[in-house]
Scaffold this motif. Structure first.
Motif, PDB file in Angstrom:
ATOM      1  N   PHE A  91       0.820  -1.257  -0.049  1.00  0.00           N
ATOM      2  CA  PHE A  91      -0.134  -0.014  -0.096  1.00  0.00           C
ATOM      3  C   PHE A  91       0.920   1.210  -0.072  1.00  0.00           C
ATOM      4  CE2 PHE A  91      -3.433  -2.883   1.215  1.00  0.00           C
ATOM      5  CZ  PHE A  91      -4.501  -2.274   0.646  1.00  0.00           C
ATOM      6  N   LYS A  93       1.612   5.216  -0.764  1.00  0.00           N
ATOM      7  CA  LYS A  93       0.943   6.629  -1.051  1.00  0.00           C
ATOM      8  C   LYS A  93       1.889   7.408  -1.423  1.00  0.00           C
ATOM      9  CE  LYS A  93      -3.090   6.000   2.060  1.00  0.00           C
ATOM     10  NZ  LYS A  93      -3.480   6.688   3.256  1.00  0.00           N
ATOM     11  N   VAL A 101      -7.874   5.014   1.462  1.00  0.00           N
ATOM     12  CA  VAL A 101      -8.633   3.748   1.444  1.00  0.00           C
ATOM     13  C   VAL A 101     -10.053   4.039   2.092  1.00  0.00           C
ATOM     14  CG1 VAL A 101      -8.387   1.616   2.389  1.00  0.00           C
ATOM     15  CG2 VAL A 101      -6.464   2.517   1.568  1.00  0.00           C
ATOM     16  N   HIS A 104     -13.644   0.026   5.215  1.00  0.00           N
ATOM     17  CA  HIS A 104     -14.093  -1.501   4.830  1.00  0.00           C
ATOM     18  C   HIS A 104     -13.819  -2.619   5.822  1.00  0.00           C
ATOM     19  CE1 HIS A 104      -9.827  -1.366   3.852  1.00  0.00           C
ATOM     20  NE2 HIS A 104      -9.767  -2.667   3.717  1.00  0.00           N
ATOM     21  N   ASP A 106     -11.913  -6.377   5.735  1.00  0.00           N
ATOM     22  CA  ASP A 106     -11.137  -7.083   4.946  1.00  0.00           C
ATOM     23  C   ASP A 106     -11.924  -8.436   4.529  1.00  0.00           C
ATOM     24  OD1 ASP A 106      -9.009  -5.407   4.957  1.00  0.00           O
ATOM     25  OD2 ASP A 106      -7.930  -6.335   6.511  1.00  0.00           O
ATOM     26  N   THR A 119      -4.237  -9.880   9.580  1.00  0.00           N
ATOM     27  CA  THR A 119      -3.441  -8.854   8.665  1.00  0.00           C
ATOM     28  C   THR A 119      -2.384  -8.363   9.290  1.00  0.00           C
ATOM     29  OG1 THR A 119      -5.195  -8.937   7.131  1.00  0.00           O
ATOM     30  CG2 THR A 119      -3.548  -7.187   6.716  1.00  0.00           C
ATOM     31  N   TRP A 121       0.251  -5.485   9.022  1.00  0.00           N
ATOM     32  CA  TRP A 121       0.638  -3.976   8.171  1.00  0.00           C
ATOM     33  C   TRP A 121       1.978  -3.402   8.756  1.00  0.00           C
ATOM     34  CZ3 TRP A 121       2.003   1.052   7.669  1.00  0.00           C
ATOM     35  CH2 TRP A 121       1.524   1.840   6.746  1.00  0.00           C
ATOM     36  N   GLY A 132      -1.456   9.929   6.130  1.00  0.00           N
ATOM     37  CA  GLY A 132      -2.387   9.070   5.836  1.00  0.00           C
ATOM     38  C   GLY A 132      -2.165   7.556   6.710  1.00  0.00           C
ATOM     39  N   MET A 134      -3.392   4.384   8.846  1.00  0.00           N
ATOM     40  CA  MET A 134      -4.846   3.754   8.969  1.00  0.00           C
ATOM     41  C   MET A 134      -5.378   4.115  10.260  1.00  0.00           C
ATOM     42  SD  MET A 134      -4.597  -0.471   8.085  1.00  0.00           S
ATOM     43  CE  MET A 134      -3.347  -0.832   9.077  1.00  0.00           C
ATOM     44  N   HIS A 185      -4.316  -6.479  12.356  1.00  0.00           N
ATOM     45  CA  HIS A 185      -5.880  -6.297  12.506  1.00  0.00           C
ATOM     46  C   HIS A 185      -6.530  -7.438  12.327  1.00  0.00           C
ATOM     47  CE1 HIS A 185      -5.088  -4.397   8.483  1.00  0.00           C
ATOM     48  NE2 HIS A 185      -6.313  -4.986   8.253  1.00  0.00           N
ATOM     49  N   HIS A 191     -11.871  -0.323   8.810  1.00  0.00           N
ATOM     50  CA  HIS A 191     -10.560   0.544   8.908  1.00  0.00           C
ATOM     51  C   HIS A 191     -10.451   1.352   7.382  1.00  0.00           C
ATOM     52  CE1 HIS A 191      -9.255  -3.220   7.285  1.00  0.00           C
ATOM     53  NE2 HIS A 191      -8.202  -2.649   6.745  1.00  0.00           N
ATOM     54  N   SER A 193      -8.059   4.831   5.384  1.00  0.00           N
ATOM     55  CA  SER A 193      -6.985   5.799   5.567  1.00  0.00           C
ATOM     56  C   SER A 193      -7.263   6.944   4.687  1.00  0.00           C
ATOM     57  CB  SER A 193      -5.579   5.144   5.411  1.00  0.00           C
ATOM     58  OG  SER A 193      -5.374   4.700   4.001  1.00  0.00           O
ATOM     59  N   ARG A 202       4.376   7.218   1.454  1.00  0.00           N
ATOM     60  CA  ARG A 202       4.251   6.592   2.656  1.00  0.00           C
ATOM     61  C   ARG A 202       3.930   5.094   2.343  1.00  0.00           C
ATOM     62  NH1 ARG A 202      -1.587   4.155   4.711  1.00  0.00           N
ATOM     63  NH2 ARG A 202      -0.869   2.927   2.936  1.00  0.00           N
ATOM     64  N   VAL A 206       2.035  -5.365   3.380  1.00  0.00           N
ATOM     65  CA  VAL A 206       0.991  -5.662   4.354  1.00  0.00           C
ATOM     66  C   VAL A 206       0.949  -7.201   3.836  1.00  0.00           C
ATOM     67  CG1 VAL A 206      -1.610  -5.589   4.769  1.00  0.00           C
ATOM     68  CG2 VAL A 206      -0.247  -3.597   4.187  1.00  0.00           C
ATOM     69  N   GLN A 208      -1.184 -10.099   3.972  1.00  0.00           N
ATOM     70  CA  GLN A 208      -2.716  -9.927   3.877  1.00  0.00           C
ATOM     71  C   GLN A 208      -3.277 -11.330   3.132  1.00  0.00           C
ATOM     72  OE1 GLN A 208      -4.413  -6.299   1.717  1.00  0.00           O
ATOM     73  NE2 GLN A 208      -5.839  -6.437   3.552  1.00  0.00           N
TER      74      GLN A 208
HETATM   75  O1  LIG Z   1      -2.708   0.954   3.755  1.00  0.00           O
HETATM   76  C1  LIG Z   1      -3.670   1.437   4.038  1.00  0.00           C
HETATM   77  O2  LIG Z   1      -3.750   2.598   4.256  1.00  0.00           O
HETATM   78  C2  LIG Z   1      -4.877   0.559   4.127  1.00  0.00           C
HETATM   79  C3  LIG Z   1      -4.376  -0.821   4.266  1.00  0.00           C
HETATM   80  C4  LIG Z   1      -5.531  -1.817   4.544  1.00  0.00           C
HETATM   81  O3  LIG Z   1      -6.601  -1.452   4.230  1.00  0.00           O
HETATM   82  C5  LIG Z   1      -5.421  -3.099   4.980  1.00  0.00           C
HETATM   83  O4  LIG Z   1      -4.208  -3.318   5.011  1.00  0.00           O
HETATM   84  O5  LIG Z   1      -6.265  -3.967   5.200  1.00  0.00           O
END
Ligand SMILES: O=C(O)CCC(=O)C(=O)O
Length: 275
Positions: A91, A93, A101, A104, A106, A119, A121, A132, A134, A185, A191, A193, A202, A206, A208
């Motif tokens: 992720f 930015k 983001v 939502h 996951d 997950t 991060w 930005g 999370m 998380h 969550h 961002s 940034r 992740v 995931q």
């Molecule tokens: O990196 C972000 O800002 C959001 C990441 C996210 O939604 C996630 O890791 O589930």
């Protein structure tokens, strides 16, 4: 061994996340950033859009993070000792770009059931209010899956622009991380961002997600790596770890995995986004 403490376990149980957790030094984070940026320079399309998934399959340093024993100790505290890696996402930015983001869960479109997964991060750069970070709706993991509008909106870094509306601002907690720290998380915590308003990138790497060996992919197929323990269930195909940076064979495996992921993420959708 760096298993989660009772306070950290309580935070996860009460709030749906645990943060911050120290993993590696900021020097190591810089090294990892350089490897990501080398891939971006040598293969400009490789980490773009739907290519941002599964970079750990072509980058030895991201592979090292994915199999980091401190991360796995913390993950083991939440999902048990038999752990698979079923995918990763970068992720990123960039400053002056419109990336955000939407709020939502996951678990909504990822197809992993039961929810014995988590997950991680991992901050490759600092992540804070300005760039930005999370934000988590504390305690929302206890609810069922919520309705998501599918916005497919500009700048949204999620596949379908999936969005939960009416998130209570007073329940939001910002996950502020230094480079080298991580948060964990829960599959159903809400969550999102906001924009990066700083002058630097940034970058979040992740995992995931880390899944228990008892977790199935109900929407398609995911290949996995065994991260720890034994896989008695054998629900998923196993793939190897990268031998070198941007190795041709590993690049092909990443492409194949990302095709499979697209099928999962857009299952049942008549429209496709860019991620
Ligand atoms: O990196 C972000 O800002 C959001 C990441 C996210 O939604 C996630 O890791 O589930």
């Amino acid at each position: 061994m760096t298993y989660l403490t009772s306070n950290q376990l309580k935070q996860y149980e009460d709030e749906g996340f645990v943060s911050p957790i120290n993993i590696f030094s900021k020097e190591k984070a810089k090294e990892i950033r350089s490897e990501i940026e080398l891939i971006e320079k040598d293969m400009p399309e490789e980490l773009e859009k739907s290519g941002r998934y599964n970079a750990h399959l072509i980058s030895p340093l991201l592979d090292e993070v994915t199999h980091n024993s401190k991360i796995l100790d913390a993950v083991e505290s939440l999902i048990g000792k038999n752990i698979l890696v079923c995918g990763t996402t970068l992720f990123i930015k960039n400053p002056n770009e419109k990336g955000f983001v939407s709020y939502h869960q996951d678990a909504k479109y990822i197809g992993l059931e039961p929810y014995n997964w988590v997950t991680a991060w991992v901050a490759i750069t600092d992540s804070n209010e300005k760039n930005g970070c999370m934000k988590m709706w504390s305690g929302s993991h206890r609810d069922n899956l919520k309705d998501h509008d599918q916005m497919f909106n500009e700048g949204n870094l999620l596949t379908r622009g999936q969005t939960i509306n009416n998130v209570p601002k007073e329940k939001l907690k910002s996950l502020i991380l230094k480079a080298g720290q991580m948060s964990l998380h829960h599959p159903t915590v809400v969550h999102g961002s906001q924009l990066n308003k700083s002058n630097d990138r940034r970058i979040g790497f992740v995992i995931q997600s880390y899944i228990g060996t008892d977790v199935k992919q109900v929407l398609g197929k995911n290949s996995v790596q065994l991260a720890r323990g034994i896989d008695d269930f054998k629900y998923h195909k196993k793939i190897g770890r990268p031998k070198s940076l941007m190795n041709d064979n590993d690049l092909k495996i990443k492409e194949e995995e990302n095709k499979n992921l697209q099928e999962i993420f857009y299952k049942g959708s008549s429209k496709k986004g860019t991620y």
